[in-house]
Scaffold this motif. Structure first.
Motif, short mmCIF file in Angstrom:
data_model
loop_
_atom_site.label_atom_id
_atom_site.label_comp_id
_atom_site.label_asym_id
_atom_site.label_seq_id
_atom_site.Cartn_x
_atom_site.Cartn_y
_atom_site.Cartn_z
N ASP A 1 42.72 28.35 -16.05
CA ASP A 1 42.73 28.72 -14.63
C ASP A 1 43.74 27.86 -13.88
O ASP A 1 44.16 26.81 -14.35
CB ASP A 1 41.34 28.68 -14.00
N ARG A 2 44.15 28.38 -12.74
CA ARG A 2 45.19 27.73 -11.93
C ARG A 2 44.82 26.29 -11.59
O ARG A 2 45.65 25.39 -11.70
CB ARG A 2 45.42 28.54 -10.66
N ASP B 1 49.57 32.39 -6.59
CA ASP B 1 48.44 33.25 -6.19
C ASP B 1 47.53 33.63 -7.34
O ASP B 1 46.35 33.89 -7.14
CB ASP B 1 48.97 34.54 -5.54
N GLN B 2 48.05 33.68 -8.53
CA GLN B 2 47.30 34.10 -9.71
C GLN B 2 46.21 33.08 -10.03
O GLN B 2 46.45 31.88 -10.00
CB GLN B 2 48.27 34.24 -10.88
N GLU B 3 45.01 33.55 -10.36
CA GLU B 3 43.87 32.66 -10.62
C GLU B 3 43.82 32.15 -12.05
O GLU B 3 43.40 31.02 -12.29
CB GLU B 3 42.55 33.37 -10.28
N THR B 4 44.17 33.00 -13.03
CA THR B 4 44.10 32.61 -14.44
C THR B 4 45.38 33.02 -15.16
O THR B 4 46.09 33.94 -14.74
CB THR B 4 42.89 33.25 -15.16
N PHE B 5 45.65 32.33 -16.26
CA PHE B 5 46.86 32.57 -17.05
C PHE B 5 46.46 32.76 -18.50
O PHE B 5 45.72 31.95 -19.06
CB PHE B 5 47.82 31.39 -16.92
N ASP C 1 52.89 33.43 -19.27
CA ASP C 1 52.25 34.01 -18.10
C ASP C 1 52.33 33.04 -16.92
O ASP C 1 52.66 33.42 -15.79
CB ASP C 1 50.80 34.35 -18.44
N ALA D 1 54.51 33.43 -13.30
CA ALA D 1 53.89 33.28 -11.98
C ALA D 1 54.61 32.19 -11.17
O ALA D 1 54.75 32.32 -9.95
CB ALA D 1 52.42 32.95 -12.14
#
Length: 85
Positions: free
Chosen positions: A22-23, A52-56, A61, A65
């Protein structure tokens, strides 16, 4: 983990973390690592916190982001054109 990395070494550096991630965990893990740009630098943890993305799912990935939050200094000389004359 190195204290400073070149922007070109971003993905290999991110690969040092387990995924999915997670971020917040990534931002905490890479806080204090300085990413060196063509003209300037930034803290990798701060850059990740701005995404902005919560998980990778992977390091690739996360790098994709990060492209959306990199400052203009990361891309080269400010004000330079791609050939418009």
């Amino acid at each position: 983990m190195p204290d400073e990395i070149n922007l070109s070494r971003l993905e290999p550096t991110l690969e040092g973390h387990e995924y999915p991630a997670d971020r917040e965990a990534l931002a905490e893990s890479f806080a204090g690592t300085t990413v060196l740009f063509a003209d300037g630098d930034a803290d990798l943890g701060d850059l990740l916190a701005d995404v902005d993305q919560e998980t990778f799912a992977s390091a690739a990935d996360a790098q994709t982001a990060l492209q959306n939050v990199l400052p203009i200094e990361a891309l080269g000389e400010p004000g330079q054109s791609d050939g418009d004359a």
